[in-house]
Design an enzyme around this catalytic site. Structure first.
Site, PDB file in Angstrom:
ATOM      1  NE  ARG A  39      53.462 -20.754 -49.438  1.00 55.63           N
ATOM      2  CZ  ARG A  39      53.849 -21.099 -50.596  1.00 55.63           C
ATOM      3  NH1 ARG A  39      54.436 -20.308 -51.480  1.00 55.63           N
ATOM      4  NH2 ARG A  39      53.562 -22.322 -51.316  1.00 55.63           N
ATOM      5  CE  LYS A 145      60.619 -14.160 -70.241  1.00 61.48           C
ATOM      6  NZ  LYS A 145      61.924 -14.331 -69.791  1.00 61.48           N
ATOM      7  CG  HIS A 175      58.271  -7.855 -71.355  1.00 61.82           C
ATOM      8  ND1 HIS A 175      58.996  -8.887 -70.641  1.00 61.82           N
ATOM      9  CD2 HIS A 175      59.193  -6.752 -71.708  1.00 61.82           C
ATOM     10  CE1 HIS A 175      60.247  -8.586 -70.878  1.00 61.82           C
ATOM     11  NE2 HIS A 175      60.517  -7.468 -71.473  1.00 61.82           N
ATOM     12  CE  LYS A 179      60.497  -4.267 -74.810  1.00 58.63           C
ATOM     13  NZ  LYS A 179      60.713  -3.273 -73.608  1.00 58.63           N
ATOM     14  CD  GLU A 213      69.166  -8.811 -70.817  1.00 57.98           C
ATOM     15  OE1 GLU A 213      68.361  -8.413 -69.840  1.00 57.98           O
ATOM     16  OE2 GLU A 213      69.481 -10.140 -70.759  1.00 57.98           O
ATOM     17  CG  ASP A 232      65.736 -15.397 -69.357  1.00 61.37           C
ATOM     18  OD1 ASP A 232      64.420 -15.263 -68.866  1.00 61.37           O
ATOM     19  OD2 ASP A 232      66.396 -14.458 -69.666  1.00 61.37           O
ATOM     20  CG  HIS A 237      61.561 -11.994 -74.649  1.00 63.10           C
ATOM     21  ND1 HIS A 237      60.259 -11.831 -74.440  1.00 63.10           N
ATOM     22  CD2 HIS A 237      62.166 -11.756 -73.593  1.00 63.10           C
ATOM     23  CE1 HIS A 237      59.976 -11.704 -73.059  1.00 63.10           C
ATOM     24  NE2 HIS A 237      61.434 -11.633 -72.409  1.00 63.10           N
ATOM     25  CE  LYS A 337      70.218 -12.569 -67.831  1.00 66.34           C
ATOM     26  NZ  LYS A 337      69.710 -11.261 -67.798  1.00 66.34           N
TER      27      LYS A 337
END
Length: 473
Positions: A39, A145, A175, A179, A213, A232, A237, A337
């Site tokens: 945009r 995703k 992704h 790997k 993480e 998520d 994954h 996380k």
């Protein structure tokens, strides 16, 4: 390549650096160009300057050079417009036709680097404008995703995209599958006669798949509040890692053969009842703590997060695969996380040997053999086994045999997005997720989400940032 959302975070951090890397190693056709859309009003030169600044700082960019960038930047163009405006897609078609007359490729690769809620609009717009076909070339689409929020929305997304594009031209990108060490799972399993016979319920006691993480939501609170750790990370994954770990050997390493075996594994996982959800799942949410000796806020104190949010930032599951190979073997999946250290790995815990020969060694000191497949950050494989401790008694100790990807092959292996972008250009969907895989994954995840809505929420926060997650996990 047409990137929707070209000024967004993914394009800056991953897509443009990966395309630059591919150009550096000679994987770019001379006619290849990138058309970013968004945009924001921007000229080609302004777009190139923004992308240069991002690529020069991105961790995925290798050997950044001003002279090489200058040559690569000539491939970058920008086209502004509102994706909610149906006329935008006719203008985009005209723009692509003009670029083709100037010598660009007739092949079109559409990349949806946008919010999942906008995917339907873009897909339908491309179809209405006839951009799902290209005279003298092909038209493919890459979708990021999450592929829906539950089974019903995943099916709806699949129906939308398959009305416009053939399945063979739809690339659902995860992704993790790009790997090198994830791809190495199949090589380790099926190319080594030392391990292949052990990979079943007769020898394996349990399997752990962990993705930890240290980071928090990183300014993505709006997305994360709607998604949570289960959608998520686990819904794509980690279930993909499970499928690669547990699948039967494919008849060939081609897309159809590999995907079929992954689907069979996912379909073999029992969906949980509400009672099983209560017994075999655990939710967590981090509170204030310290990461790398620095104080960090709790999830509810992050900007954009509701002060009474019940969104999970940690999840642990116990899954069973009801097939001949894995019957009775629990698979423990966990992700979170703000944990103590970043780490993604798969651990195969083999059954203990009889202890009669080593009666002088306490059982808790004679560890199981464990095969650890490290996905990141220290990519490699280690194997724990027993050895005799020096001395005049038959006492054992656990030692490690370790293979480091970086030590053997160096650090310049392709990053995930390089591999996946190149495969999508070459028309190889092996490392992408199929429609059947997506729906099979949501058949597992949706009953858990529904079970959580019927159960009382945990007393959040239930683990400190910088810890290893909830104690009960």
């Amino acid at each position: 390549m047409i990137i929707f959302g070209a000024s967004g975070d993914l394009a800056r951090r991953k897509l443009i650096p990966s395309l630059y890397n591919l150009a550096c190693v000679g994987c770019m056709n001379p006619d290849f160009v990138v058309l970013g859309t968004g945009r924001t009003e921007m000229s080609d030169e302004q777009f190139r300057a923004k992308m240069r600044d991002a690529a020069s700082k991105a961790s995925d960019t290798r050997d950044f050079s001003d002279s090489v960038w200058h040559e690569f930047a000539n491939r970058l163009h920008y086209f502004s417009g509102d994706i909610d405006d149906p006329e935008f897609y006719n203008k985009l078609r005209d723009q692509l036709n003009q670029m083709r007359q100037s010598g660009s490729s007739p092949n079109h690769l559409f990349y949806l680097s946008i919010a999942a809620s906008q995917a339907h609009t873009v897909i339908e717009g491309l179809g209405t404008a006839g951009l799902n076909h290209s005279d003298g070339g092909w038209a493919r689409i890459i979708i990021e995703k999450p592929f829906g929020r539950d089974l019903a929305s995943a099916r709806q997304l699949n129906q939308t995209v398959l009305k416009v594009f053939d399945e063979q031209n739809v690339y659902r990108i995860d992704h993790y599958l790009g790997k090198e060490t994830v791809q190495n799972i199949l090589v380790f399993r099926f190319a080594n006669s030392l391990y292949e016979p052990l990979w079943n319920r007769n020898y394996v006691d349990h399997v752990e798949i962990t993705a930890g993480e240290t980071v928090g939501v990183e300014g993505r609170a709006g997305f994360y509040e709607e998604t949570g750790a289960l959608r998520d990370m686990v819904a794509n994954h980690l279930l993909q890692l499970l499928a690669l770990t547990a699948m039967e050997p494919p008849i060939a390493f081609d897309a159809d053969s590999v995907r079929q075996q992954k689907v069979q594994v996912l379909k073999s996982i029992r969906p949980m009842t509400v009672e099983e959800v209560a017994e075999r799942t655990l939710r967590g949410q981090y509170g204030p703590g310290q990461v790398a000796d620095k104080p960090v806020p709790g999830y509810r104190q992050e900007p954009g997060v509701k002060p009474d949010s019940t969104t999970e930032t940690f999840v642990a599951l116990k899954l069973f695969i009801d097939n001949w190979r894995w019957a009775g073997v629990p698979f423990y999946i966990r992700t979170g996380k703000r944990l103590s250290h970043p780490m993604t790995e798969i651990r195969i815990h083999l059954k203990r040997t009889p202890q009669a020969l080593f009666a002088t060694t306490p059982e808790d000191q004679l560890e199981r053999n464990v095969i650890t497949l490290r996905i990141q950050p220290n990519e490699g494989i280690s194997i724990a086994f027993g050895a005799k401790r020096p001395g005049n008694q038959m006492r054992t100790v656990t030692v490690q045999a370790d293979f480091s990807y970086r030590a053997i092959f160096g650090s310049k292996t392709p990053v995930a997005y390089e591999t996946l972008l190149l495969d999508s250009m070459l028309g190889d969907p092996t490392l992408f997720t199929s429609r059947d895989e997506v729906e099979a994954e949501w058949r597992i995840i949706t009953p858990i989400e529904e079970g959580w809505t019927k159960l009382p929420p945990p007393n959040f926060p239930n683990y400190a940032a910088g810890s290893d997650g909830p104690h009960s996990a």
